[in-house]
Design an enzyme around this catalytic site. Structure first.
Site, PDB file in Angstrom:
ATOM      1  N   ASP A  91       0.849  -1.198   0.000  1.00  0.00           N
ATOM      2  CA  ASP A  91       0.000   0.000   0.000  1.00  0.00           C
ATOM      3  C   ASP A  91       0.886   1.250   0.000  1.00  0.00           C
ATOM      4  O   ASP A  91       2.094   1.178   0.233  1.00  0.00           O
ATOM      5  CB  ASP A  91      -0.922  -0.001   1.233  1.00  0.00           C
ATOM      6  CG  ASP A  91      -2.093   0.968   1.088  1.00  0.00           C
ATOM      7  OD1 ASP A  91      -2.216   1.627   0.037  1.00  0.00           O
ATOM      8  OD2 ASP A  91      -2.883   1.077   2.043  1.00  0.00           O
ATOM      9  N   LYS A  92       0.211   2.367  -0.288  1.00  0.00           N
ATOM     10  CA  LYS A  92       0.879   3.668  -0.263  1.00  0.00           C
ATOM     11  C   LYS A  92       0.092   4.583   0.658  1.00  0.00           C
ATOM     12  O   LYS A  92      -1.131   4.461   0.752  1.00  0.00           O
ATOM     13  CB  LYS A  92       0.844   4.259  -1.682  1.00  0.00           C
ATOM     14  CG  LYS A  92       1.437   5.614  -1.771  1.00  0.00           C
ATOM     15  CD  LYS A  92       0.672   6.734  -2.437  1.00  0.00           C
ATOM     16  CE  LYS A  92      -0.786   6.859  -2.406  1.00  0.00           C
ATOM     17  NZ  LYS A  92      -1.285   8.219  -2.723  1.00  0.00           N
ATOM     18  N   HIS A  93       0.791   5.476   1.342  1.00  0.00           N
ATOM     19  CA  HIS A  93       0.090   6.531   2.080  1.00  0.00           C
ATOM     20  C   HIS A  93       0.695   7.868   1.684  1.00  0.00           C
ATOM     21  O   HIS A  93       1.922   8.013   1.659  1.00  0.00           O
ATOM     22  CB  HIS A  93       0.234   6.331   3.593  1.00  0.00           C
ATOM     23  CG  HIS A  93      -0.436   7.424   4.366  1.00  0.00           C
ATOM     24  ND1 HIS A  93      -1.787   7.406   4.657  1.00  0.00           N
ATOM     25  CD2 HIS A  93       0.037   8.583   4.864  1.00  0.00           C
ATOM     26  CE1 HIS A  93      -2.102   8.509   5.304  1.00  0.00           C
ATOM     27  NE2 HIS A  93      -1.018   9.244   5.443  1.00  0.00           N
ATOM     28  N   SER A  94      -0.172   8.818   1.377  1.00  0.00           N
ATOM     29  CA  SER A  94       0.320  10.170   1.102  1.00  0.00           C
ATOM     30  C   SER A  94      -0.075  11.051   2.273  1.00  0.00           C
ATOM     31  O   SER A  94      -1.180  10.917   2.818  1.00  0.00           O
ATOM     32  CB  SER A  94      -0.329  10.689  -0.184  1.00  0.00           C
ATOM     33  OG  SER A  94      -0.268  12.097  -0.205  1.00  0.00           O
ATOM     34  N   THR A 131      -9.161  10.957  -0.818  1.00  0.00           N
ATOM     35  CA  THR A 131      -9.406   9.947  -1.849  1.00  0.00           C
ATOM     36  C   THR A 131     -10.855   9.440  -1.814  1.00  0.00           C
ATOM     37  O   THR A 131     -11.477   9.235  -2.861  1.00  0.00           O
ATOM     38  CB  THR A 131      -8.418   8.779  -1.634  1.00  0.00           C
ATOM     39  OG1 THR A 131      -7.107   9.304  -1.771  1.00  0.00           O
ATOM     40  CG2 THR A 131      -8.631   7.666  -2.632  1.00  0.00           C
ATOM     41  N   ARG A 179      -7.098  15.173  19.119  1.00  0.00           N
ATOM     42  CA  ARG A 179      -5.988  16.012  18.638  1.00  0.00           C
ATOM     43  C   ARG A 179      -6.506  17.163  17.796  1.00  0.00           C
ATOM     44  O   ARG A 179      -5.987  18.278  17.840  1.00  0.00           O
ATOM     45  CB  ARG A 179      -5.012  15.161  17.813  1.00  0.00           C
ATOM     46  CG  ARG A 179      -4.218  14.187  18.668  1.00  0.00           C
ATOM     47  CD  ARG A 179      -3.503  13.185  17.787  1.00  0.00           C
ATOM     48  NE  ARG A 179      -2.643  13.818  16.809  1.00  0.00           N
ATOM     49  CZ  ARG A 179      -2.350  13.296  15.612  1.00  0.00           C
ATOM     50  NH1 ARG A 179      -2.832  12.126  15.245  1.00  0.00           N
ATOM     51  NH2 ARG A 179      -1.563  13.938  14.788  1.00  0.00           N
ATOM     52  N   SER A 194      -0.342   7.526  14.235  1.00  0.00           N
ATOM     53  CA  SER A 194      -1.687   7.552  13.648  1.00  0.00           C
ATOM     54  C   SER A 194      -1.672   6.901  12.258  1.00  0.00           C
ATOM     55  O   SER A 194      -2.453   5.994  11.964  1.00  0.00           O
ATOM     56  CB  SER A 194      -2.147   9.010  13.573  1.00  0.00           C
ATOM     57  OG  SER A 194      -3.289   9.137  12.797  1.00  0.00           O
ATOM     58  N   LYS A 198      -2.812   2.564  11.313  1.00  0.00           N
ATOM     59  CA  LYS A 198      -3.870   2.207  10.350  1.00  0.00           C
ATOM     60  C   LYS A 198      -3.292   1.384   9.210  1.00  0.00           C
ATOM     61  O   LYS A 198      -3.893   0.420   8.749  1.00  0.00           O
ATOM     62  CB  LYS A 198      -4.533   3.479   9.803  1.00  0.00           C
ATOM     63  CG  LYS A 198      -5.493   4.100  10.810  1.00  0.00           C
ATOM     64  CD  LYS A 198      -6.091   5.391  10.304  1.00  0.00           C
ATOM     65  CE  LYS A 198      -5.059   6.474  10.169  1.00  0.00           C
ATOM     66  NZ  LYS A 198      -5.449   7.822  10.414  1.00  0.00           N
ATOM     67  N   LYS A 199      -2.112   1.772   8.721  1.00  0.00           N
ATOM     68  CA  LYS A 199      -1.526   1.049   7.578  1.00  0.00           C
ATOM     69  C   LYS A 199      -1.072  -0.341   7.998  1.00  0.00           C
ATOM     70  O   LYS A 199      -1.257  -1.309   7.262  1.00  0.00           O
ATOM     71  CB  LYS A 199      -0.354   1.846   6.998  1.00  0.00           C
ATOM     72  CG  LYS A 199      -0.806   3.061   6.220  1.00  0.00           C
ATOM     73  CD  LYS A 199      -1.493   2.665   4.918  1.00  0.00           C
ATOM     74  CE  LYS A 199      -2.433   3.734   4.409  1.00  0.00           C
ATOM     75  NZ  LYS A 199      -3.188   3.370   3.208  1.00  0.00           N
TER      76      LYS A 199
HETATM   77  N1  URA Z   1      -3.184  11.606   8.733  1.00  0.00           N
HETATM   78  C1  URA Z   1      -3.468  10.713   9.707  1.00  0.00           C
HETATM   79  O1  URA Z   1      -4.030   9.659   9.447  1.00  0.00           O
HETATM   80  N2  URA Z   1      -3.107  11.009  10.979  1.00  0.00           N
HETATM   81  C2  URA Z   1      -2.465  12.142  11.292  1.00  0.00           C
HETATM   82  O2  URA Z   1      -2.161  12.339  12.450  1.00  0.00           O
HETATM   83  C3  URA Z   1      -2.186  13.068  10.270  1.00  0.00           C
HETATM   84  C4  URA Z   1      -2.541  12.765   8.990  1.00  0.00           C
END
Ligand code: URA
Length: 449
Positions: A91-94, A131, A179, A194, A198-199
């Site tokens: 996977d990718k996270h931006s 997205t 937050r 964070s 999730k990833k």
């Molecule tokens: N995206 C996230 O999922 N968590 C953060 O804290 C900042 C950006």
């Protein structure tokens, strides 16, 4: 009040742990586990978690503390389970930007290369687009897949793009909401845990991070973005996932289109072998990173040409169509785009800077993003960039096309987001690649926005 006896002579109190972090002491793994578990179960109330978040914001955390925080947030929920079949899941996270549509292109590209992509994505955050909001411009497209659907469709179609189900890293969902209202979002330890919790809940073999810096990014400075990239890569590797990051310029939108329906249309152009060069090149580079990390290719040169081939031979577009259908959408639906009006230059010169965040805020003002959680989105609203940094323009030349039912309110802010000076020049799009234990200015220099 939450307090547990961890061993025969140690009693933990939330207030003592907050005081420890306030005084810049490194927390032990047991202390972090106690705090996150207590927060997840509700034994530690929001006000104590908020105080801890502020202490972390002010005093930061060591790499070990960040990895433990990530792992405890991950353990607050469930993880996807895959068969023992040797197929790499990636996977990718931006970190987010304006016009960043690469997820829509990359997931089908990777699937067309034989990888599987259980992509959990988000909605717009601040001025940046999301997205899921973009994909929901496609009539019928579902972004709320169940865990069973995510695992089944990832294996049958090769890719899915969906929202995080409540079972994945629920502690993050709860902490993020705190937050957001306690001024503790821009903290590298908290952002790292964070994103990575999730990833990592996707049970991946490899992950690539697109860490953006500049006027349209969360991290305005390249230095801060570099620090975040190192923290993300280090944490992923410590937790057993091959993780690399690209550092990319977000001082102007990615591609021409910014919004929802218009970005889906531009993504389809790229998936059919066309579209803007910067979007194509970044998608190819991210795909090549994951092919290398997943071990399905032995050189970057070969990976890049295989990635490019998926765009040019229609195989990525075919995967995209299958993914849209599998998620309830109609890949042939005509997406509606609002009427166009142009914002034009009031002087001649060279485009020297773009306030990309202001463009993101203009899209929100047009209804293309949310002011408050739960606001409806006008998927037909958006912008098209008609110029890029370094372009010479004449007075009266259209700079940005605004797609809106009524553009009057934003026309001036869009025009003033584009600075025209006597000179200006484009900068590189991909400025660095960060992998575990190394940092080198990559061979990618030269790919320009
Ligand atoms: N995206 C996230 O999922 N968590 C953060 O804290 C900042 C950006």
């Amino acid at each position: 009040m939450a307090a547990v006896i961890v061993s025969w002579n140690i009693v933990m109190l939330p207030a003592s742990l907050i005081a420890a972090k306030r005084d810049d002491r490194e927390l032990t793994d047991e202390e972090i586990a106690f705090f996150v578990q207590g927060f997840s179960t509700g034994d530690i109330p929001d006000y104590q978690m908020s105080a801890m978040a502020m202490a972390i914001y002010l005093n930061e955390m060591t790499p070990r503390e960040i990895a433990t925080l990530t792992s405890e947030m991950l353990r607050s929920g469930t993880q996807l389970a895959w068969p023992d079949d040797a197929i790499p899941r990636v996977d990718k996270h931006s970190t987010g930007g304006i016009g960043d549509k690469t997820s829509l292109i990359l997931a089908p590209m990777l699937a067309a290369c034989g990888l599987q992509v259980p992509m959990i994505s988000g909605r717009g955050l601040g001025a940046t687009g999301g997205t899921l909001d973009k994909l929901e411009a496609i009539p019928g497209f579902r972004t709320n897949l169940t865990l069973d659907e995510i695992t089944r469709l990832t294996q049958t179609v090769g890719c899915v793009i969906t929202g995080a189900s409540a079972e994945l890293a629920p502690a993050d969902r709860k902490l993020y909401a705190l937050r957001d209202v306690t001024a503790t979002v821009p903290s590298i330890p908290l952002i790292t845990s964070s994103i990575m919790s999730k990833k990592l809940a996707e049970s991946l073999d490899a992950l690539v991070l697109d860490v953006k810096f500049g006027s349209g990014a969360f991290m305005k400075s390249r230095e801060k973005a570099t620090e975040l990239a190192h923290s993300l890569v280090r944490t992923g590797e410590r937790m057993g996932v091959r993780t690399t990051a690209l550092l990319t310029d977000m001082n102007q939108p990615l591609g021409r289109m910014c919004g929802n329906a218009v970005e889906v249309l531009e993504s389809m152009d790229v998936l059919k072998g066309g579209g803007p060069n910067d979007v194509r090149q970044l998608s190819i580079e991210l795909c090549a990173e994951l092919m290398m990390s997943a071990g399905i290719s032995s050189s970057f040169t070969e990976s890049r040409s295989r990635a490019a081939r998926t765009l040019d031979d229609g195989s990525a577009f075919e995967r995209y169509r299958r993914m849209v259908r599998a998620q309830g959408g109609d890949p042939d639906a005509r997406l509606s785009v609002a009427p166009a009006h142009d914002a034009s230059a009031d002087r001649e010169g060279v485009v020297s800077a773009i306030d990309t965040e202001a463009l993101g805020l203009a899209i929100i003002a047009l209804g293309g993003g949310r002011r408050r959680i739960g606001d409806p989105i006008d998927h037909a609203a958006g912008l098209e960039m008609l110029v890029r940094i370094g372009d010479r323009v004449q007075s009266g030349q259209p700079l940005v096309r605004i797609f809106a039912r009524d553009s009057a309110d934003v026309e001036e802010s869009v025009r003033t987001a584009i600075t025209i000076s006597d000179d200006g020049s484009a900068s590189d799009l991909i400025v660095d690649r960060i992998a575990a234990g190394e940092r080198r200015v990559s061979t990618l220099r030269g790919i320009q926005p």
